[in-house]
Structures are given as C-alpha cells and as structure tokens.
Design a protein around this motif. Structure first.
Motif, short mmCIF file in Angstrom:
data_model
loop_
_atom_site.label_atom_id
_atom_site.label_comp_id
_atom_site.label_asym_id
_atom_site.label_seq_id
_atom_site.Cartn_x
_atom_site.Cartn_y
_atom_site.Cartn_z
N ALA A 138 0.87 -1.11 -0.04
CA ALA A 138 -0.01 -0.12 -0.02
C ALA A 138 0.84 1.16 -0.12
CB ALA A 138 -0.88 0.06 1.16
N ALA A 171 5.60 5.74 7.88
CA ALA A 171 5.55 6.57 8.94
C ALA A 171 6.89 5.90 9.80
CB ALA A 171 4.63 6.74 9.94
N LEU A 184 10.49 5.69 7.87
CA LEU A 184 11.14 7.26 7.69
C LEU A 184 11.67 7.42 9.18
CD1 LEU A 184 8.11 8.80 5.71
CD2 LEU A 184 10.64 8.29 4.93
N ILE A 194 4.16 7.22 -5.43
CA ILE A 194 4.04 7.22 -3.88
C ILE A 194 5.57 6.36 -3.78
CG2 ILE A 194 1.62 7.49 -3.58
CD1 ILE A 194 1.29 4.69 -2.65
N ASP A 217 3.23 22.95 -7.19
CA ASP A 217 3.63 21.61 -7.59
C ASP A 217 2.80 21.02 -8.68
OD1 ASP A 217 6.05 20.75 -5.46
OD2 ASP A 217 4.44 21.87 -4.62
N LEU A 218 2.28 19.96 -8.57
CA LEU A 218 1.47 19.17 -9.52
C LEU A 218 0.02 19.96 -9.53
CD1 LEU A 218 1.97 15.48 -8.78
CD2 LEU A 218 3.07 16.75 -10.67
N ASP A 250 -1.31 9.95 4.74
CA ASP A 250 -0.24 9.32 4.19
C ASP A 250 -0.45 9.08 2.56
OD1 ASP A 250 2.50 7.67 4.92
OD2 ASP A 250 1.49 6.66 3.19
N PRO A 251 0.42 9.23 1.82
CA PRO A 251 0.29 9.10 0.33
C PRO A 251 -0.25 7.74 -0.12
CG PRO A 251 2.32 10.11 0.37
CD PRO A 251 1.78 9.84 1.98
N ALA A 252 -0.15 6.59 0.69
CA ALA A 252 -0.85 5.41 0.64
C ALA A 252 -2.43 5.58 0.62
CB ALA A 252 -0.46 4.36 1.63
N PRO A 271 -3.04 9.08 -2.68
CA PRO A 271 -2.02 9.39 -3.58
C PRO A 271 -2.25 10.61 -4.48
CG PRO A 271 -3.09 7.60 -4.50
CD PRO A 271 -3.93 8.04 -2.91
N THR A 313 -2.80 13.86 -5.03
CA THR A 313 -2.32 15.38 -4.30
C THR A 313 -1.14 15.89 -4.76
OG1 THR A 313 -3.06 16.41 -2.45
CG2 THR A 313 -1.48 14.43 -2.22
N ALA A 339 2.47 15.52 -1.85
CA ALA A 339 2.30 14.53 -1.20
C ALA A 339 3.48 14.42 -0.21
CB ALA A 339 2.29 13.22 -1.86
N GLU A 340 3.13 14.06 0.97
CA GLU A 340 4.15 13.96 2.09
C GLU A 340 4.03 12.66 2.77
OE1 GLU A 340 6.22 16.79 2.98
OE2 GLU A 340 7.55 15.47 3.79
N PRO A 341 5.05 11.52 2.63
CA PRO A 341 4.94 10.13 3.15
C PRO A 341 5.07 10.34 4.60
CG PRO A 341 7.18 10.46 1.97
CD PRO A 341 6.17 11.57 1.74
N GLY A 342 4.31 9.37 5.31
CA GLY A 342 4.41 9.44 6.87
C GLY A 342 3.12 10.11 7.65
N GLY A 343 2.38 10.04 7.03
CA GLY A 343 0.91 10.75 7.32
C GLY A 343 -0.03 9.91 8.22
#
Lengths: 323, 323, 323, 323, 323, 323
Positions: free
Chosen positions: D251, D267, D270, D301, F54-55, F249-251, F254, F256, F259-263
């Motif tokens: 995922a 999370a 990281l 992702i 950005d995008l 989390d982008p999972a 996705p 957006t 995106a910032e992983p770890g959310g």
C-alpha cells in the motif's frame, strides 16, 4: 564553463537512454550564456500551464519530452544526415518560471529565448501551454524583425480573449500579429478542425491575410500539397514554427489538454516538420501542449512524438545548410 | 497425455474470454513433446527481456498476448477460413527461461522451438525481446537449412554489438546471417525508420544482399507494393517471419521499449502478415518486443494487435494449404 | 419546470469544461418530460453492461462521454453551422436502469427513448453495451414504423444467441430485424472485420437483404465510396444510426470490450457520421460500447471520440434542415 | 569545474519542483571527481535491473526518485535541522551501467561508489535492484574494513543462488558476508516476512550470527523497540544501511518487483531511517527495488517515499554530527 | 490423467513467476474430477460480476489473483510450515460460468465446488462478486450440513434484495441463513463500517443471533481480541470463511467495486486468516470482490493481497493438522 | 424552482451510483439561491488549481469527489444517524471560476459561499487547491465574525508568500489570520510533518498563539488525545474545519500535489472529522488538494476518502444537534 556532457562518463559507447543526465537527446547541458558561443541550436524548456482553459499539466511537458528524447540519435534513415553531427546542439535548461505567476514566467521565457537568439543560435522551445508562443516568438521577432509563422494546430489560437483573459493559451497568435511580431500575410495554419474559433476570429484572420488550412484539406489533398501551400505562404525571410501537439489525432498524442479527434498522423507531421525546417529560414520553433500521460516505466507516446518532432526539426535544419 | 482443452468444461459453447485456462486462442495446452504429434502449429512463449537496451518488460509479453488472444476465433471475414479449423494448433507453453541468465534462456528457447520443428510443426513464438530471434530462427535453420527472412521492424537489428554486448536485442539478424542461418539475399526488412543503425551496418547489409524497405516507402507506395517486393526477395524455400511490434506506430502499439513514431497502421500490418503467411513457405515466425501496458481489466492494445498478428499468420497458413 | 442551464451561472462567458453541471455539451439538463416540448434532440444515457461477453465497464460510458463532451461547442469549421444554435438540444439524463436487472434496464431505456420520440424529438443515446440498441431502436420503430439502419461496427451483432443467451450485446440486430423493427433491405453495416460471426449468421443476413460492408472495403475504396453505398441502401424513410465505438481501430478507441485491431480512423468516422446525419432521415442514434479508460485528469480518447461522434451527428442534423 | 547548481537561475527563490535540472533534492550536479572535494554526501544512481527474478523496471528507479525528491527541502519539523544546510550534498549522477551487461554495470557501480568514498564522502545509492548492494557495499568495505549492516527488507537476500544464478538480487548479503565485507555478527535484518528464504539460508544466517527481526516483531513490539535491537546488533564502527523498498507494505510502496503484503508503514520506516543514521556510523546507504509506477503528472508514491527515506537518512546524518 | 505440473519443465529450479502455466501458486492444474483424488485443497475460480450494484470487473479477479499468486511459496517465516508441502493443493480451474447468465453461472459454481467437496477436498474459491458465496457455501453446506461462517467485509451482505433484485452481491448471507445453510448463531462478521445496511437488516441479524463486529472494534480492541470473539462465535463444527477484499482499507485494496475508506490493514487481515484457518474446522473459503487495477507489468496490490490471503488460509490449514 | 432530485426517476429504489445526475451523495441539485431556503448544509465546488506550486489538477477535484460520493448514504454504523435524514443537504454546484483568472475565481468562491451562509446554511466546500480557504473562510467570517479553525494538513500553509506570490496554496492561513478572519488563539493545526515551513513562519505562528500539532504526536499519543487538544484550542464559538487531503499518508491519498509520506490513516482522519463536527460549532468546512488519480472505471481512493470525509463531517453535524 559549466557544461556537462552526458556521454563523457560512458565513453566510448554513449549514455544508455534511462541512465545519466536527462538532457534533450543527451546533448551537453548548460545554464550559462557563455556556453552558447558557437552553438547552432539551443533546446529550452518552458514549463508552464497557468494559462490553460481545460486540463492542466503542460508544466510537466519539458521534463517528459527530454526523457522521451533519448532514443533519437544517429543518421536519419531518410535524410541521410545526423543532426547532432551537422549542428552544435545544447540543452540550455528551463526558463526560470515562477509557479502561479504567469507574467513573471512569460518574462523568463522571453529572457531565455532572447539569450539564445542573442548568442546567434536557434531556440527550440519545449512547452508548456501555447501561451508561451507569445514570449518566445516575441523574443525572436524583436531581434530578427517581424516573422513568418507556420503553425500546426487543431485551433487557430487567435482569440482576442478567452473567458475574458487576454494572455491565454487561446490568444497568442492574435496578440503576436497585433503586436507586429508576426506578419499576417506570412502566417499559415495547418490542421484546423472542430468548433473553435468562430466567425469573428476568422474575419480578423482574413483581414490580416492569414492562410488557414483545415484538417479536411490534409485529408483530401494530402500533407505534401498542403504543406507546400503553407511554405509558399510563409516564403523567404525569418520564420518561426509553432507545433501544437493537438494537431495530431488523440490516438497519436493523447497527452494534451484540448484534444480534438480527427487529426493528423505522426508520420505526416514528422515528415512535414523536417521539410519545413529544411525549406524555411527558421529562427526558432516551439512544440507545445504536451501533458505526460504515461508512467515513467512505459512509452509516453505523446512526449515521444513531441521529441520526434524536435528531432525532425533538427534534421531539417541540418539539411537546410544555412547554419 | 497431458493436453488440457479449455473448451471441454464449457461444452458446447466454448470458453468465455476471461475465464478458464488462458492458453493462446483457447487452444489445447500441453507441455509434452508427445502431444505435438500431428500438430500443424505450436504456439510457444519466450518470456525474456534480459538483453534490451531501453525499457524492460517484454518478459511479460507472452502472458499478455495469450490473454489478449481470446477474442480471435472463427472464420476470417475476408479470408473465409477458420485457421483453428484448418490447422491443428496447440499452445506448447513457455520456454524454460531462467531469470537473469540470458544464455540459459536462449538455450531453452532454441530447445523448445527445436522440439516443435522436430515434431514437424511450425513454431509461432511470442516474445520476449528481439534477441530471441537468434535461438528461434537458429532452431528452425538447423533443421530446414538456411532460411529466407521477412522482418517487420522500425530497426534493422543488424548491429555487430550494442554497448559492446554481442548477444542483444539489437544484433540477432547480424548474427544469424553471419552464422549462415539466414540467407542475406533472401532477407527483406520492412518499416525501417528513425536514426538507427548507421552507415557501417547498412554497408554490411548491402554486402550481404539484404533488401531494406523503409517506412517512407510504405507511406509513398502503399503496403501492397512494398510487401510484394519483400515477398519476391524472400522467394521460394523455407522462410521465417519476424515481426517486431515497434514496426507499428506507437499509437497502435504503445507497449514496447524502443517506440519510434511515424510507423505502420495495424490494418496494414495485419493484412501483410496474412499475405506473407499465405505466400511464403514459413517454417516459423515470432512476434516480439511486446510490453503489457494496460490493466488486465482494460484492452491492452499492443498485446491485442500482437495476438491479431499471430492469428493473421495462422489464417495465412491456413490459406497456404501447404499443411 | 426543472431544467438547469449550466451556462447561467457563468454568464456571459459560458461554463469552463471542468466546472459546473456535467451535462452533455453543457446543454440544459432536465429529467422532466414536460421540458421536452419544442426540443429537437434529447441526449439520453443508457448506463448498462449486464449483457456483455467480454470486458465489462460500459455502464460507466454515459458519464464519461458527458465529461468528454465539454470541448465540443461552436460553429463547425467545415460545416459552417453551430448545432447548438441550429437545434434545441437538451440532456435528458439517464434511463432508470436497475443494477443486475437487464430486463428492467431495457424496459427503462425503451421508456425514456419513447418519451423523447413522443415529444417529437430525436433521441441520441449514449451506451451502454450494444444490447441497448434493441430497446432504443424498438422505441423509435414503434412510433415511426420499421426503420432503416446504418450500423458502424467491427461485428454484425446479428447472432441468434451468444453463449445460449438471447438478449445480449451480440444479438440486438438479429432480434430487431426478426421483430420487424428494422427493415433488412434498408439495413447497412460498415466496418466489419475479424472472425465473427460465422456462415449461419451471414446466410441469414443475405436472406434478409442486409448490406454488409467490410472494413477491407473501407481500406480499399475509401470511406466516401463505402458510405455512399450504405446511405443508398438505407434510402429515404425513417432511419436510425447505431455506432459501435469498436468500429474504430483500438488506437483510436482503446476503451471498449471487444476491441478488434485494423479498424477505422477517427477522421473517417467523424466525417461519415456528419454526412449520414445530413443525408438520412434519422429519428434516433446511439453510440455504444464505450468503457472509460483514462483517469479524469487525462484525455479519455475513447470517450472523447464518442462525444465527437455525437457532435458530428448533431452537426449533420443541423445541416439536414428537416428540423 | 563542471558542477551545475539548479538554484542559480531561480535566485533568490530556488527552483520549482517541476522545472530545471532534476538533480536529487535540487542539489548541485556534477560528474567530476574533482567536485567531490569537501562534500559530505554524494547521491549516486545505480540504474540496473538485469538481475531480478520477477518484475523488471528498477533501472528506471534513480530517475524517478530524483524527480520525486524535489519536495524535500528545509528544516525537518521534528529534528530541527536542515540537512542541506548542515551537510554539503551533491548529486554525482549515475554509475556508467551498460545495458544487458550486469558484470560491467556492477563494476561501474563499485567504481563510482569507490570514488565517493575515496573523496571522503558518504555514498547514498539509489537503486536499481538489490544486487547493487554487492558492489556498493564492497566499495565501502574495501576502504573502511568489514562493515556493520542494517538491512530493511521483506526478504533476507541471503540465497547462495537464485535459479542457479549466483549474482542476483536475492544473494548480495550472502556474498558480502562470505566475502568478508559485512560482519555477520554486526548485521541486522528488519521486516522479514512471507515465505522466503528457507531453512538452509536461516541456518547459515544463524551460523554467521546475523540478527533476523521479522515483521511480526515490528507489529507486536513496535518499531522503536525493534530498531533499538537492530542498532545494538550493529553497534559502533563503520556501518551501511540497505533499504529495500519492499519492506514497506505494498500500500505504501506498490512500485516494486517482489511485493509482499503485510509490511511496514512509511511513518515507521522514515522515522527508523532518521534514527539509524543519527546513531550509527554510516559510511554509505542504498535504497533499492523502486520501480516507477505512476505517470509523471501524478505522485509516484513509491519513488516519493524512497526519496523521503534518503532525506531522513540525510537528516539523521546531519543530527549525527560526525561530519 | 490431465494434470499439468508447471514445475516439470523447469526442474529442478521451479517455474519463474512470470513464465509458464499461470496456475495458482504454480500448483498442478487440472480440470478433471478424477485428479482430485487425495487432494487436500482445490483452488477454484468463479469469474463473475453480473450481480454487482457498482463498479464491475470482478469477472477478471480469478485470473489476476492467479497471476499475483506466484510469489507465495516456501516455508512461512512465522508459522514454520510450507503449506504446499503439508497439503496436496491443486488448481482446479474456473467454474463454467456463462456470460450474461448469472443463474447458469451460479449453478456452475455450485457444481464445481460440489465436485471438490465430493472428492473430500476443501474448496478455496477466487471471486467474482460476493454473490458467489451463495452457491459456493451452499455446495459445502449440502454436503457438510449447516455451516458456521466467519465473514470479513465492510458490509454485512444481508440485504433481502438490492434494487429489488434478490440474487445479488448484497444479499448472499441473508439467503444462506434463510435457506438454512449458514447457522445464524455460528455466524460472525468482522470489519463492518460505513452506511449500509440499515436498521431492518440489523434487526434481522439480531434475531438470527449473528455476531456483528464493527471496524471500530478492530481499531479500538485490536484484531487479536476481535478475532478471538469471532472464532468463539463460530465454534467447533464445519465452517466456512468468506473474505470480501473490501474489508481492507482502499489503500491496501483499491481494486474493488464498493470501496469503503477506514478499513483493515493487510498485516491484520493476513494474520487473522492464518489464525482462523488454523483454529476453525474450515470446509471451504472464498476471497471475493477483487477487480484487477494495475497493468500486468506492475504489482496489482489488490490481487496480490488476495493471493496472500489464500496463502495464509492454506498455511493455517497446514497448521490445523486436521488434514 | 430549479432543483433536480436524482432519486426521482428511480423511485422507490434510489439512483444507482454510476447512473443519473452526479450530484454529491445524490442530493438534490440546484444553482438557485432561492432553493437554499431551509437547507442545513450546501455542498459547493471550488474547481481551481491556478495557485499551486507543484502538480496541478485540483481543478478536477470537485467532479471526482462527487462521483466518488455515491456510495455514502444511510445510517452511519457507529454513529447511528443518517445525515441525509437528519439534515437537509443540497448540492449547490460549483463556484463560477474563470480559467486562468485566480482573482476572479476567488471572488466567485467567496460569493457562492457567502450565498450559502446568507441563507443560513453551512457550506461544505470541495477544492480546489488550498488557496480556496482564503475566500471560503472569509465569506464565513464576514458573516459570523472571526472564526476558530481546525486545520488538518501536512503543511501549515502560513507562508507570507511562495515564490514571491502572496495569494497561493501555501499562504491562506497567514492571510486569514492577518486579515482578522481567523483568531490565532482559536486555530489548531494537526498532522504537520516534513520540511516546510521554516523558523520564520513558526515564530509568527507562536506570536499569534496558533496550536501546531505535528504528525509525530498523532503517532505517539494517538489521534483521540491529539484531537482533544485541538478541539480544546478551538473551543466554543463559530469555527471552520479545513482538511487538506495531504494530511493523509500518500498510501491513503495518492492523488494530491504535494504528497508527504508518513501521514495519517483514513480511519483516524474519518473518525476525527466526525468528532470535530459533532463537538465544534462549525459554520463551514472545506476538503482540498484532491487530484483525481484513477480512471473513472476504477476506485479513485483519494476522491473516495475525500467524499468519506465530507460524509463524516455531515454525520458529525447531524450528531451535533445544533441544526
């Protein structure tokens, strides 16, 4: 000197397509004006989509076209010339666009193209939405005088305004003619179809002496005949080529924001680009409205044909022997 | 006897496309040489992409082509023949390729094709990158003598080496001619375009008497005329057909690793495949460089046209009446 | 009165493509029969895929075609007419289909099309799998008498049954002819190719006097000649046009469930649709078998050409001047 | 001097994510060893997928991670440090890999990482399949002596061979331990799950004193506790961190070739990467097995979390204060 | 004997994931009842989506799950057992579903599962929409008596009808309880959330003694505690497990038709499946509502976790030692 | 009266998800202020992406969220309330945004939200980039006085400018506080992580008394504890909720642009949205930064969770009983 040559590390074989610095066609990359000395053609990116009326995403076009450009290198099988051999080509990077500030971005595009022209080189600009034609053609016209223009597109882009907005991807050609940068009687459009613009715009086009060649004529008369008429209309003198990728049928270029079914084939457009570059006195060109539409791990056919167009322009320039 | 017939469970209607054993065209599936007795054509997969220079993924081609092959069954509307009725066709599964061991994989491909030829059947090989042409053609040539070759491709694949690598998807045809498995003067290429290879390779081609027909000629003269020239060049005697899917324009076959815009249409290629199979003395054929590019729940147009090519070859073989 | 006009809020500029109520072509939207008064053409959705034999997904077609329809507005560059100016067109919403109940859904489609015809308007139906042709043509035929039919498709859809199922996307035309709603001798098919149906079906077609024009003829004779023959076959009197998107080559329309490579180009089909609408006495039309195949943020080329087909039909109707 | 600073042209604002030279994190880009002087960390790409057993595509990983790296810049909200401020980081480009020649490519990877280490910098390597760990760790170990290793992965990658192939993405850790480059008793694995490898490999791991921490333990004990045990096992002395992106649940990282459901969250990973970089004496690290899985116009992702991992490693290094 | 063993051709290494016959987990493939002799578990496909209320596509699920199943083989790292070693597992192919005929398809599913049960094996059924639970559970219950049921799902699927349709993917559990095939008081649901069904259905559930465990409880109490309660409710005696993939959060299983955000993680569900198979007396299980959502050249995370679920069920069965 | 009720045509079953007018949650659709009489909540779209860094693509968000909203209807399983039963909710369409004119678009957004508030209803706004928070919150604050604000986001969006541009998706919260529309001491942020903004912005936040709760705290303390602190900070009085989808989390989201992983997980965010709507005195809310990322024929998990957020807000409002 800040030029980086992507082939250096891979001597003597040259860089694989997917590895190393992703400059256009694996050309030397520089961001310094000093490195333009002796350059014939500089590739420039104009990553902008602030002025579109439909799908955004052309800000991502230059990067995608560069990635797709890797396969194009060597002697052209039909033309018998290797443009990278005949011409000194560099990748001059992207204009210093500012997100959400289209006026500043246009100024940056005009500046970078101006730098290329000042250095005596031809600018090939990777868009970006079609609004970039205004600054990039102006930068050329201010240095070369009013230009002839050959314009491949499903749409004329000669609106006075779109949604009340004057600087738009639907208006650059109107503005350039009115500003005196494009000579109406030396301006030919190829591939028009669909439902835009309307009577008012076509009346203005007629007044200005613009040659409007519809897609219907390409289908009925063939590209060779239509292109000859367009090249005749532009004639001798400094000229610019503006290629909106949506002149192609969406089957050939799905990655664009205002796709119009019923358009040209890649084979016709690629051939036409080589011919016009070989026959006209091009001082610059742009390829616009490319939105990446495929994963990096897949062929992005729109970006790929856009890169092919640039390469055919280069091949035509190499044939042209004016450089 | 280990053959499984996908239609068995669905009698009398036949298997739906999306259900049941996914053999090519819902043909009986076997992995036993004993089952090749009396078979006219065996479909063989060569899932390999170890020898590519660009995008990988052709190892996934045979599975995708099989999945796409389901819709092709019945009497051909133009040819008036049902190839599955006229010919006994089985799916003989995949060569026993070994991941990350291209030499072993080539040996496995040569072995499985050899088994098919030994059984008196024609092998139709689903690639895989174009390097597989070396073992699959060699397997045929070792049993039938030097072969004529008709080769549809954007590229000649006659490099001596690519990046210093001799066994590659860019070199099989050079190697096969030099090995004596393909007769240069009975070898015709159709659809060449772009910027590769260069003078050295074309000089070698001329020396060997190879007929190189560019895409430009297909565009200018039409496929019928160009195909006739190619078929003439190959002439009578055992022959092989090698179809690189990138001979098609990327609009028709986006799922490939070295796409070259400006190529053939599916309609032309499908027709040509039927004609050549009907007119030449084919002992084998391969369809290569297919990378799946669409979700399973969607039409994969590249795999679909590749399956169509195989089916047109089968239809042509059925018309050929040599079997 | 429950009509909503999508342009109202954006006066005087008109609605942007991606914003506001997503009716077809930004036409006024209504679900009330009372609002059909004085309407020339009503767009109707038939979101159904219960009766397919391959990939499902056409239930999502009408929504996708509406979204793709936004770019089509204004004066047609070749025809010189703005169909939304010449004709009063509304979006009448979707038939009240019931998930997993194809009989009820067919009844709903027949009812909504009947409402349109009763109001004196032409119904343009967005499919949906091709089974919807049965209720939508029947609704027209019951009010106008037996119809002529021009049918673009890779397949004849004249099976007696498919997998033993009589109401199917492979059988509507057989059923309509047998029910007397379509006159066999005024029924022309264009674009047939591939391997289906078989001898039995073609024998029945011959008996009923149906004109079957293969794709091969379009390739050999050109669309103009083939279309003229088809239009002649249908002749004067009330007629219906049924456009299966798979008549197009999968390069032009990948989003469909039984794609068949080697088909028509968009340019040819769009032109043909305008011509036939201008020349025949259409009482209705449908565009079927569209499966959305692209993200919302991307051009869905299949839905886009389907929307273009509808718009060319409208343009032809506007030229027709019977309304 | 051939360094290019992507921020130069955009002064004082810095480069937008989508424009300009796509170096990692918009760091200065160079391919010259001379420019490594005084550099703390050099980012290096290892675009290779010749040695995989499943899906290919990791040759496209470095480019995708660089593109995704643009958003990571500034002071880390939790750590209070800006790694680009605390450390001098450059993008040193890609190893000079050779298509279809994994031995040559491994040599090139070993050479480029060796150059970085020789210059006194830490190498952060962007994979590429996990086979690259062999040359990149060896290059470090040959200069720093046998290394401790912290290894995040769903699999141990300690096979003796895979399909009979010894150099593979399933064997690097076995080979490195056997070659003496990794000290077994200072080697900790985190995140193991699924069905590979088997008893033989685990027996060998036990003999070598390797600490194998399964995903089950992360789920039951929490990442902080498990990480502490792993860091303890590695202990003081030169160490390397090897992060296989498939340690994450699919995922969080769908773009990989041997995805194993039931894995870590972004999370957790990281955070762990920052911690280990802050606490261990890292001389290098790699992030491997990333296959781009999204269009350029979309968030990828997998590449994005891979870029995040690199940035957390950098942040931890900045906290570490050993530089 | 018609069994084909996919490993045969690759001896001694076993088949690579992407090559050869795509049976589930590379198990021997057969369509003959005779081959079920001595089999512990038979994998069966039920490719159906005729009875859905939202997105279609689950007819493509079994093929996608088989393709994704290749990576799962060997000794389970946590359980210490190799299910393919402990159990004799075969792939028994797909039920003989008939396109557009859900009643016939249900009969075919009931028949194939009945064949498996008659042979003394456990049936693991790959869906297909959740309507298939009706025939597959009934086939088991008719041979084993009323069953206990453990049911993972976002929805209860205990409607009396959906849109007036009684046989639907929203009604199987109501029907099975009312038919006496599932014992209400031995029926536990896990993972319920969202807005369906309503009071009426829950009232009926209470009457029948069904244990309804909401997702909220999984989040608050943890999966171990909730699972224990569910297993207790089912208790000893023959039982069935029905796993709707939408019990997972869409992040973990985007490929489904009625996705409901806020669901389970893969790690929890995989663990739970192993536990329940180890502790209950399973006579069958199904995994349903999987729609392929990724290209063949990419990890399809939904199909992959579905294959993982099947493999955890097999692992639990191997632990169970009842076989 | 111009309201259209999507259920009307499907009585008594209600509209299927994929058919009929695609209003949010199949609510009555109107564009007339007169129809807001007695309405509790009006859904409003703000399709804008002119101000991103950005995008792009959020201009396509409202349409995608509406399409995804169809599955959400009925009694909430945990809350025991049906928000569409407890509250009168309408879809009020999109603000009259103007392509390429962000100032005009902001004015249109402010106007439409003002109309909703003037009618005594709560506005739930579907973005659009986060710049829309400026006009939509201002419209509420001008009518209700300075507002409390609960803000879920990876970023604070409190820049003074971004790239020198003051009206941006990175600055709305700074501007609203400085304009006096948001009370700093009643403003809580949840989910912050990554590397932006910097010290200057956080210093300003401290001065203004803003409560900044990092993602780290959600991970360490749990969402319940963190949410309680945020709700306390906002306290009684009129309040607004602004949910940037990139807090997930982008999972889980996705689709957006930054995106910032770890959310966060969807389960946590959905629960939090219901709680805050139940406990605060919301006068409005927005859900922003959604870019459609999946084909129409597939679950768009980002749009789906965004629709779920809106529905949880509605459920909380229904529980709140202030209406």
């Amino acid at each position: 000197m800040t030029t980086i040559d992507p082939h250096e590390r891979w001597k003597p074989h040259g860089r694989p397509d997917y590895a190393g610095l992703q400059s256009f066609g694996a050309r030397p990359y520089t961001e310094s004006v000093d490195d333009l000395d002796g350059v014939d053609v500089a590739i420039v990116g104009a990553p902008l989509d602030d002025l579109v009326s439909d799908l955004p995403g052309t800000r991502l076009g230059p990067r995608a076209i560069r990635i797709a450009s890797n396969g194009f290198a060597g002697v052209h099988l039909d033309a018998g010339v290797d443009p990278f051999d005949a011409l000194r080509v560099v990748d001059f990077g992207d204009a210093a666009v500012i997100p959400a500030d289209p006026a500043a971005s246009h100024a940056a595009i005009e500046r970078i193209v101006g730098d290329v022209v000042d250095a005596g080189a031809i600018a090939l600009v990777l868009g970006g939405d079609h609004s970039i034609a205004e600054p990039d053609i102006r930068a050329c016209a201010e240095r070369h005088g009013p230009l002839g223009l050959i314009h491949f597109d499903a749409h004329t882009d000669t609106g006075r305004e779109l949604w009340g907005v004057e600087r738009s991807h639907g208006t650059p050609m109107y503005r350039l003619v009115e500003q005196g940068h494009v000579a109406g009687e030396r301006y030919a459009q190829v591939g028009l179809r669909g439902y835009w613009p309307g009577e008012e715009e076509f009346a203005w086009q007629d007044e200005r002496g613009i040659t409007a060649l519809r897609m219907r004529e390409v289908l009925d008369r063939g590209i060779a005949d239509v292109l000859a008429e367009a090249i005749d209309a532009v004639g001798p003198g400094p000229a610019f080529a503006s290629i909106d990728i949506d002149v192609l049928d969406p089957a050939f270029a799905p990655g664009t924001g205002t796709a119009e079914p019923g358009g040209m084939t890649s084979a016709d457009l690629l051939w036409a680009c080589r011919q016009l570059a070989a026959q006209l006195e091009l001082v610059g060109a742009d390829v616009v409205e490319v939105i990446p539409s495929a994963p990096l791990a897949t062929t992005d056919i729109t970006a790929s044909v856009a890169a092919g167009i640039v390469h055919e322009l280069l091949t035509g320039l190499a044939l042209n022997r004016r450089y």
